[in-house]
Design an enzyme around this catalytic site. Structure first.
Site, PDB file in Angstrom:
ATOM      1  N   ARG A  73       0.838  -1.220   0.002  1.00 13.81           N
ATOM      2  CA  ARG A  73       0.063  -0.108   0.053  1.00 13.81           C
ATOM      3  C   ARG A  73       0.849   1.269  -0.036  1.00 13.81           C
ATOM      4  O   ARG A  73       0.516   2.237   0.589  1.00 13.81           O
ATOM      5  CB  ARG A  73      -0.805   0.007   1.242  1.00 13.81           C
ATOM      6  CG  ARG A  73      -1.853  -1.110   1.115  1.00 13.81           C
ATOM      7  CD  ARG A  73      -3.123  -0.952   2.196  1.00 13.81           C
ATOM      8  NE  ARG A  73      -4.033  -2.052   2.104  1.00 13.81           N
ATOM      9  CZ  ARG A  73      -4.937  -2.129   1.329  1.00 13.81           C
ATOM     10  NH1 ARG A  73      -5.145  -1.459   0.470  1.00 13.81           N
ATOM     11  NH2 ARG A  73      -5.697  -3.441   1.469  1.00 13.81           N
ATOM     12  N   ASP A 104      -8.713   1.941  -6.188  1.00 12.51           N
ATOM     13  CA  ASP A 104      -8.886   3.382  -6.256  1.00 12.51           C
ATOM     14  C   ASP A 104      -7.454   4.113  -6.048  1.00 12.51           C
ATOM     15  O   ASP A 104      -7.224   4.854  -6.402  1.00 12.51           O
ATOM     16  CB  ASP A 104      -9.845   3.943  -5.289  1.00 12.51           C
ATOM     17  CG  ASP A 104     -11.327   3.942  -5.865  1.00 12.51           C
ATOM     18  OD1 ASP A 104     -11.437   3.784  -7.011  1.00 12.51           O
ATOM     19  OD2 ASP A 104     -12.052   4.213  -5.048  1.00 12.51           O
ATOM     20  N   THR A 126     -10.244  -5.323  -7.303  1.00  9.17           N
ATOM     21  CA  THR A 126     -10.455  -5.162  -5.811  1.00  9.17           C
ATOM     22  C   THR A 126     -11.905  -5.987  -5.491  1.00  9.17           C
ATOM     23  O   THR A 126     -12.668  -6.193  -6.119  1.00  9.17           O
ATOM     24  CB  THR A 126     -10.923  -3.639  -5.367  1.00  9.17           C
ATOM     25  OG1 THR A 126     -11.395  -3.768  -4.151  1.00  9.17           O
ATOM     26  CG2 THR A 126     -11.906  -2.781  -6.429  1.00  9.17           C
ATOM     27  N   ILE A 127     -11.725  -6.769  -4.319  1.00 11.20           N
ATOM     28  CA  ILE A 127     -12.869  -7.540  -4.005  1.00 11.20           C
ATOM     29  C   ILE A 127     -14.217  -6.597  -3.584  1.00 11.20           C
ATOM     30  O   ILE A 127     -15.269  -7.173  -3.442  1.00 11.20           O
ATOM     31  CB  ILE A 127     -12.868  -8.586  -2.833  1.00 11.20           C
ATOM     32  CG1 ILE A 127     -12.261  -7.704  -1.529  1.00 11.20           C
ATOM     33  CG2 ILE A 127     -11.595  -9.500  -3.289  1.00 11.20           C
ATOM     34  CD1 ILE A 127     -12.341  -8.769  -0.210  1.00 11.20           C
ATOM     35  N   ASP A 130     -15.903  -1.564  -6.212  1.00  6.00           N
ATOM     36  CA  ASP A 130     -16.298  -0.116  -5.924  1.00  6.00           C
ATOM     37  C   ASP A 130     -15.774   0.719  -7.119  1.00  6.00           C
ATOM     38  O   ASP A 130     -15.621   1.821  -6.803  1.00  6.00           O
ATOM     39  CB  ASP A 130     -16.177   0.179  -4.649  1.00  6.00           C
ATOM     40  CG  ASP A 130     -14.648   0.318  -4.260  1.00  6.00           C
ATOM     41  OD1 ASP A 130     -13.959  -0.246  -5.265  1.00  6.00           O
ATOM     42  OD2 ASP A 130     -14.496   0.790  -2.999  1.00  6.00           O
ATOM     43  N   MET A 170     -15.699  -8.238   3.978  1.00  6.23           N
ATOM     44  CA  MET A 170     -14.851  -7.037   3.644  1.00  6.23           C
ATOM     45  C   MET A 170     -15.585  -6.069   2.970  1.00  6.23           C
ATOM     46  O   MET A 170     -16.848  -6.448   2.508  1.00  6.23           O
ATOM     47  CB  MET A 170     -13.452  -7.493   3.098  1.00  6.23           C
ATOM     48  CG  MET A 170     -12.437  -7.828   3.937  1.00  6.23           C
ATOM     49  SD  MET A 170     -10.893  -8.046   3.059  1.00  6.23           S
ATOM     50  CE  MET A 170      -9.663  -8.329   4.285  1.00  6.23           C
ATOM     51  N   ARG A 172     -15.000  -1.702   2.995  1.00  2.00           N
ATOM     52  CA  ARG A 172     -14.682  -0.278   3.835  1.00  2.00           C
ATOM     53  C   ARG A 172     -15.766   0.445   3.624  1.00  2.00           C
ATOM     54  O   ARG A 172     -16.458   0.996   4.475  1.00  2.00           O
ATOM     55  CB  ARG A 172     -13.468  -0.016   3.304  1.00  2.00           C
ATOM     56  CG  ARG A 172     -12.819   1.441   3.962  1.00  2.00           C
ATOM     57  CD  ARG A 172     -11.514   1.692   3.290  1.00  2.00           C
ATOM     58  NE  ARG A 172     -10.537   0.693   3.907  1.00  2.00           N
ATOM     59  CZ  ARG A 172     -10.067   0.580   5.144  1.00  2.00           C
ATOM     60  NH1 ARG A 172     -10.321   1.413   5.888  1.00  2.00           N
ATOM     61  NH2 ARG A 172      -9.131  -0.397   5.286  1.00  2.00           N
ATOM     62  N   HIS A 274      -9.201 -12.313   5.351  1.00  6.48           N
ATOM     63  CA  HIS A 274      -8.452 -12.361   3.900  1.00  6.48           C
ATOM     64  C   HIS A 274      -8.810 -13.556   3.331  1.00  6.48           C
ATOM     65  O   HIS A 274      -8.466 -13.788   2.387  1.00  6.48           O
ATOM     66  CB  HIS A 274      -7.000 -12.274   4.511  1.00  6.48           C
ATOM     67  CG  HIS A 274      -6.792 -10.836   4.834  1.00  6.48           C
ATOM     68  ND1 HIS A 274      -7.089 -10.408   6.120  1.00  6.48           N
ATOM     69  CD2 HIS A 274      -6.121  -9.802   4.230  1.00  6.48           C
ATOM     70  CE1 HIS A 274      -6.696  -8.953   6.399  1.00  6.48           C
ATOM     71  NE2 HIS A 274      -6.111  -8.689   5.299  1.00  6.48           N
ATOM     72  N   GLN A 276     -11.251 -14.224   2.030  1.00  8.79           N
ATOM     73  CA  GLN A 276     -12.011 -13.882   0.923  1.00  8.79           C
ATOM     74  C   GLN A 276     -11.171 -12.892  -0.324  1.00  8.79           C
ATOM     75  O   GLN A 276     -11.421 -12.975  -1.302  1.00  8.79           O
ATOM     76  CB  GLN A 276     -12.801 -12.224   1.282  1.00  8.79           C
ATOM     77  CG  GLN A 276     -14.009 -12.436   2.459  1.00  8.79           C
ATOM     78  CD  GLN A 276     -14.628 -11.713   3.023  1.00  8.79           C
ATOM     79  OE1 GLN A 276     -15.496 -11.002   2.653  1.00  8.79           O
ATOM     80  NE2 GLN A 276     -13.830 -11.218   4.122  1.00  8.79           N
ATOM     81  N   ARG A 277      -9.861 -13.037   0.074  1.00 10.34           N
ATOM     82  CA  ARG A 277      -8.943 -12.684  -0.997  1.00 10.34           C
ATOM     83  C   ARG A 277      -7.997 -13.548  -1.478  1.00 10.34           C
ATOM     84  O   ARG A 277      -7.320 -13.550  -2.457  1.00 10.34           O
ATOM     85  CB  ARG A 277      -7.948 -11.524  -0.152  1.00 10.34           C
ATOM     86  CG  ARG A 277      -9.127 -10.283  -0.048  1.00 10.34           C
ATOM     87  CD  ARG A 277      -8.333  -8.768  -0.336  1.00 10.34           C
ATOM     88  NE  ARG A 277      -6.935  -8.859   0.036  1.00 10.34           N
ATOM     89  CZ  ARG A 277      -6.623  -8.102   1.047  1.00 10.34           C
ATOM     90  NH1 ARG A 277      -7.291  -6.897   1.634  1.00 10.34           N
ATOM     91  NH2 ARG A 277      -5.173  -7.749   1.260  1.00 10.34           N
TER      92      ARG A 277
END
Ligand code: F6P
Length: 343
Positions: A73, A104, A126-127, A130, A170, A172, A274, A276-277
């Site tokens: 990140r 994003d 991205t899961i 968005d 997940m 945000r 995680h 989910q990723r």
């Protein structure tokens, strides 16, 4: 004249990134271009850390989760002389263009860097799904499958024990994953960041179900959901990353305490996190990743920089990065309203 391109994967990973890397490598090599992997997101361009890709490095990776080039990140705009270092390394490694795969934040950085003369195109990954103008972001379909399977499994144990099972998913600021996974997995209540929730409404569902002889309830809650009247989201740590995000987590436990107190039901909380990723991508995710990877390379061939390869209304397309990054992807209101009927 393009001779060499770089692939950069940034932000939270997901399951079909490698499928996109493979497609990019294959298509770029058909044009005679060299391809390098930039290691660990923007960190690799700040530090000058890259790896040459060849046919062997991408063989078989379509079925592997994660990213063979690593992610982070890192935000070069938050590092002293970060942008200068990125520019120097792009020159040093003779990269004529970069393909950024991420959400994003990652694609926001390339959007800003293109103003410094750097050539780039983006791919949504991205899961959270968005990113505006793209029906799907790489990884979101696999994540929905994981959520669905977990909800299926949790239903049977919730039923056996006559409990309220709260599953934290997940997301945000976007409830796409909780909403889609929740509907597919038969959740009785779905709580998402876009719509503040009311405990009274949740309890109404629990009571209605009880009247029908259903003595258990499964609740899917996005980590960023919050009750009506409350401002802040529930966080798992105080550390803020380079893009200003704190790690979320814990809303499921807060809801569990309140519901236990108010209904007397036993509650259990499962944070999917995680899981989910990771793991193998679905066939659908692999296809989306492959199509977007090929599109991104062809956009570079056609000189279409500062754009993002997207799936828009079912077709592969490209949109200006500025639009994809700065516009909000609207919540699927129809699916959300429908989800409230299904308990
Ligand atoms: O951005 C994708 C995402 O999976 C969010 O849904 C979640 O809040 C965040 O990443 C978690 O990131 P990390 O891997 O830093 O814990």
């Amino acid at each position: 004249m393009i001779k060499k391109i770089g692939i950069l994967t940034g932000g939270g990973d997901s399951s079909a990134i490698n499928a996109a890397i493979r497609a990019i490598y294959i298509r770029a090599s058909q044009f005679g271009w060299k391809v390098v992997g930039i290691k660990n997101g923007w960190d690799g361009l700040v530090k000058g850390n890259v790896m040459e890709l060849n046919r062997d490095s991408v063989t078989g990776i379509i079925a592997e989760g994660g990213t063979i080039v690593g992610t982070s990140r890192t935000n070069p705009f938050k590092i002293e002389n970060g942008v200068e270092k990125v520019k120097e390394n792009i020159k040093k490694f003779e990269l004529d263009a970069i393909i950024t795969i991420g959400g994003d934040d990652t694609n926001g950085v390339i959007t800003k860097l293109t103003r410094y003369g750097i050539k780039g195109v983006g791919i949504p990954q991205t899961i959270d799904n968005d990113i505006a103008h793209s029906d799907y972001a790489i990884g979101c379909d696999t994540a929905v499958e994981v959520v669905t399977e977990c909800l299926d499994r949790l239903h049977t144990t919730a039923h056996s024990h006559s409990r309220i099972m709260i599953v934290e998913i997940m997301g945000r600021d976007a409830g796409w994953l909780a909403l889609n996974g929740g509907v597919a997995g038969g959740a009785d209540v779905i709580l998402i960041p876009e719509v503040p929730f009311s405990y009274d409404e949740i309890i109404k569902v629990i009571e209605e179900r009880k009247k029908r002889g259903r003595d258990f309830t499964v609740i899917a809650v996005a980590e960023g959901a919050k009750p009506e009247g409350e401002e802040g989201q529930i966080t798992a740590s105080c550390t803020v990353d380079n893009f200003g995000h704190v790690q979320l987590g814990g809303v499921g436990n807060v809801i569990a305490r309140e519901l236990e107190k108010r209904t007397g039901y036993g509650t259990r909380v499962v944070i999917l996190g995680h899981l989910q990723r990771g793991g193998k991508p679905t066939a659908f995710d692999r296809i989306v990743a492959t199509r977007l990877g090929i599109k991104a390379v062809e956009m570079i061939r056609d000189g279409k920089f500062s754009e993002m390869a997207v799936m828009e209304n079912g077709s592969v397309n490209s949109v200006p990065l500025e639009k994809a990054i700065n516009e909000e992807k609207p919540l699927d209101r129809e699916l959300y309203e429908l989800s409230k009927l299904l308990y």
